[in-house]
Write a protein that holds these residues in place. Structure first.
Motif, PDB file in Angstrom:
ATOM      1  N   LYS A  53       0.812  -1.219   0.000  1.00 44.85           N
ATOM      2  CA  LYS A  53       0.000   0.000   0.000  1.00 44.85           C
ATOM      3  C   LYS A  53       0.848   1.272   0.000  1.00 44.85           C
ATOM      4  N   ALA A  54       2.162   1.124   0.174  1.00 43.08           N
ATOM      5  CA  ALA A  54       3.035   2.278   0.372  1.00 43.08           C
ATOM      6  C   ALA A  54       3.049   3.244  -0.801  1.00 43.08           C
ATOM      7  N   GLY A  55       2.760   2.756  -2.006  1.00 39.26           N
ATOM      8  CA  GLY A  55       2.800   3.629  -3.181  1.00 39.26           C
ATOM      9  C   GLY A  55       1.499   4.355  -3.457  1.00 39.26           C
ATOM     10  N   ARG A  56       0.461   4.072  -2.688  1.00 41.14           N
ATOM     11  CA  ARG A  56      -0.829   4.690  -2.945  1.00 41.14           C
ATOM     12  C   ARG A  56      -0.858   6.129  -2.437  1.00 41.14           C
ATOM     13  N   ILE A  57      -1.621   6.965  -3.126  1.00 43.50           N
ATOM     14  CA  ILE A  57      -1.682   8.394  -2.795  1.00 43.50           C
ATOM     15  C   ILE A  57      -2.374   8.604  -1.456  1.00 43.50           C
ATOM     16  N   ALA A  58      -1.736   9.374  -0.584  1.00 43.09           N
ATOM     17  CA  ALA A  58      -2.308   9.719   0.719  1.00 43.09           C
ATOM     18  C   ALA A  58      -2.306  11.238   0.835  1.00 43.09           C
ATOM     19  N   ALA A  59      -3.475  11.849   0.601  1.00 41.56           N
ATOM     20  CA  ALA A  59      -3.557  13.313   0.569  1.00 41.56           C
ATOM     21  C   ALA A  59      -4.498  13.877   1.629  1.00 41.56           C
ATOM     22  N   VAL A  79       0.319  14.157   9.288  1.00 34.24           N
ATOM     23  CA  VAL A  79       0.287  12.736   8.945  1.00 34.24           C
ATOM     24  C   VAL A  79      -0.849  12.533   7.950  1.00 34.24           C
ATOM     25  N   ASN A  80      -0.546  11.889   6.829  1.00 31.29           N
ATOM     26  CA  ASN A  80      -1.525  11.721   5.758  1.00 31.29           C
ATOM     27  C   ASN A  80      -2.072  10.305   5.692  1.00 31.29           C
ATOM     28  N   CYS A  81      -3.338  10.209   5.280  1.00 32.25           N
ATOM     29  CA  CYS A  81      -3.967   8.937   4.961  1.00 32.25           C
ATOM     30  C   CYS A  81      -4.685   9.117   3.626  1.00 32.25           C
ATOM     31  N   GLU A  82      -5.456   8.128   3.193  1.00 32.34           N
ATOM     32  CA  GLU A  82      -6.066   8.199   1.869  1.00 32.34           C
ATOM     33  C   GLU A  82      -7.443   8.846   1.841  1.00 32.34           C
ATOM     34  N   ASP A  84     -10.801  11.021   4.006  1.00 30.58           N
ATOM     35  CA  ASP A  84     -11.231  11.861   5.113  1.00 30.58           C
ATOM     36  C   ASP A  84     -11.931  11.024   6.177  1.00 30.58           C
ATOM     37  N   PHE A  85     -12.576   9.946   5.748  1.00 31.05           N
ATOM     38  CA  PHE A  85     -13.261   9.060   6.691  1.00 31.05           C
ATOM     39  C   PHE A  85     -12.281   8.509   7.724  1.00 31.05           C
ATOM     40  N   VAL A  86     -11.149   7.985   7.255  1.00 29.67           N
ATOM     41  CA  VAL A  86     -10.143   7.436   8.165  1.00 29.67           C
ATOM     42  C   VAL A  86      -9.536   8.535   9.028  1.00 29.67           C
ATOM     43  N   ALA A  87      -9.319   9.709   8.426  1.00 25.58           N
ATOM     44  CA  ALA A  87      -8.722  10.829   9.169  1.00 25.58           C
ATOM     45  C   ALA A  87      -9.549  11.226  10.389  1.00 25.58           C
ATOM     46  N   LYS A  88     -10.861  10.970  10.333  1.00 25.65           N
ATOM     47  CA  LYS A  88     -11.755  11.366  11.424  1.00 25.65           C
ATOM     48  C   LYS A  88     -11.932  10.286  12.482  1.00 25.65           C
ATOM     49  N   THR A  89     -11.329   9.119  12.270  1.00 29.25           N
ATOM     50  CA  THR A  89     -11.489   8.039  13.244  1.00 29.25           C
ATOM     51  C   THR A  89     -10.626   8.276  14.471  1.00 29.25           C
ATOM     52  N   ASP A  90     -11.072   7.754  15.605  1.00 24.74           N
ATOM     53  CA  ASP A  90     -10.330   7.912  16.861  1.00 24.74           C
ATOM     54  C   ASP A  90      -8.964   7.233  16.775  1.00 24.74           C
ATOM     55  N   GLU A  91      -8.904   6.101  16.078  1.00 25.28           N
ATOM     56  CA  GLU A  91      -7.636   5.364  15.978  1.00 25.28           C
ATOM     57  C   GLU A  91      -6.583   6.177  15.230  1.00 25.28           C
ATOM     58  N   PHE A  92      -6.980   6.811  14.127  1.00 26.39           N
ATOM     59  CA  PHE A  92      -6.020   7.618  13.376  1.00 26.39           C
ATOM     60  C   PHE A  92      -5.612   8.852  14.180  1.00 26.39           C
ATOM     61  N   GLU A 185      -5.398   1.552   4.718  1.00 31.80           N
ATOM     62  CA  GLU A 185      -5.018   2.700   3.885  1.00 31.80           C
ATOM     63  C   GLU A 185      -3.547   3.021   4.084  1.00 31.80           C
ATOM     64  N   ASN A 186      -2.954   3.623   3.064  1.00 31.03           N
ATOM     65  CA  ASN A 186      -1.582   4.093   3.198  1.00 31.03           C
ATOM     66  C   ASN A 186      -1.541   5.247   4.206  1.00 31.03           C
ATOM     67  N   ILE A 187      -0.521   5.281   5.037  1.00 34.27           N
ATOM     68  CA  ILE A 187      -0.343   6.336   6.040  1.00 34.27           C
ATOM     69  C   ILE A 187       1.107   6.802   5.963  1.00 34.27           C
ATOM     70  N   LYS A 188       1.291   8.105   5.889  1.00 33.68           N
ATOM     71  CA  LYS A 188       2.644   8.665   5.800  1.00 33.68           C
ATOM     72  C   LYS A 188       2.793   9.888   6.699  1.00 33.68           C
ATOM     73  N   VAL A 189       3.951   9.981   7.336  1.00 28.89           N
ATOM     74  CA  VAL A 189       4.316  11.223   8.017  1.00 28.89           C
ATOM     75  C   VAL A 189       4.909  12.127   6.952  1.00 28.89           C
ATOM     76  N   ARG A 190       4.231  13.250   6.663  1.00 25.58           N
ATOM     77  CA  ARG A 190       4.679  14.106   5.570  1.00 25.58           C
ATOM     78  C   ARG A 190       5.721  15.118   6.024  1.00 25.58           C
ATOM     79  N   ARG A 191       5.502  15.738   7.180  1.00 23.14           N
ATOM     80  CA  ARG A 191       6.447  16.756   7.665  1.00 23.14           C
ATOM     81  C   ARG A 191       6.185  17.025   9.141  1.00 23.14           C
TER      82      ARG A 191
END
Length: 219
Positions: A53-59, A79-82, A84-92, A185-191
């Motif tokens: 999943k590492a190559g998938r876009i996470a914006a 920190v990015n994910c793919e 908005d649904f995941v971004a709003k979860t308590d776990e993320f 979903e892909n998750i990345k620390v962007r900056r």
């Protein structure tokens, strides 16, 4: 389902790992009902899946802030994910907050080795090459020793390669891969940016990193 692989055992594994029912059942069958081995098997498969999943876009994702209780350390991280649904979860949200805590405590300079310039690495090599304990050694031996020391040093400065402050049995990279496998979903620390009060000024020496770690341990 065999008598050994009970529904209760499958549920226990699902609850502790977040795996799907069929994946949990299959892992227990493969490990003959050993739940600890099943957890390890699911983790291994999950990390392999995370790499895909590492190559998938996470914006999407979150920008999180953390201010140490004494106001001496502040962190901002994106920190990015793919989705908005995941971004709003308590776990993320908890993951992003934990990464903030880690940065405050461990003070990384880079996200990964890919972010380190050749000039920075060459400068560290020059410093190590000039150390007294290497005097008189053959050039090829010195180069091997210096390379090993620099590799070890850079590992301590990269966020993804540091031991996660809340669980030193894993690195931050492993933590992210586990979350990718679980969330799907892909998750990345962007900056990130870390501020320390009076940084760059002459002042009394305090170990603020130890203060932050003590605060985390007491939670």
């Amino acid at each position: 389902m065999s008598a050994k692989i009970s529904a209760a055992l499958v549920k226990e594994l699902r609850d502790s790992t977040g795996a799907g029912m069929m994946d949990a059942k299959k892992a227990l069958v493969e490990t003959e009902g050993d739940i600890e081995q099943a957890k390890e098997l699911l983790r291994q498969k999950g990390l392999a899946s995370a790499d895909k999943k590492a190559g998938r876009i996470a914006a999407e994702g979150l920008v999180q802030s953390y201010i140490h209780f004494n106001g001496k350390i502040g962190v901002l991280v994106e920190v990015n994910c793919e989705t908005d649904f995941v971004a709003k979860t308590d776990e993320f949200k908890q993951l992003v907050y934990d990464i903030c805590l880690h940065i405050a405590s461990s003070n990384p300079e880079f996200i990964s080795k890919d972010d380190i310039s050749d000039e920075y690495i060459e400068n560290e090599k020059r410093i190590e090459m000039g150390k007294e304990d290497l005097e008189g050694k053959p050039v090829e031996i010195k180069e091997k020793i210096v390379q090993g020391r620099v590799d070890k040093l850079l590992k301590t400065k990269c966020l993804l390669e540091q031991e996660f402050v809340k669980d030193t049995d894993k690195t931050v990279e492993t933590l992210l891969k586990e979350k990718i496998a679980k969330i799907g979903e892909n998750i990345k620390v962007r900056r990130f940016v870390r501020y320390e009060l009076g940084e760059g000024l002459e002042k009394r020496k305090d170990n603020l990193a130890e203060e932050v770690q003590a605060q985390i341990a007491n939670k």
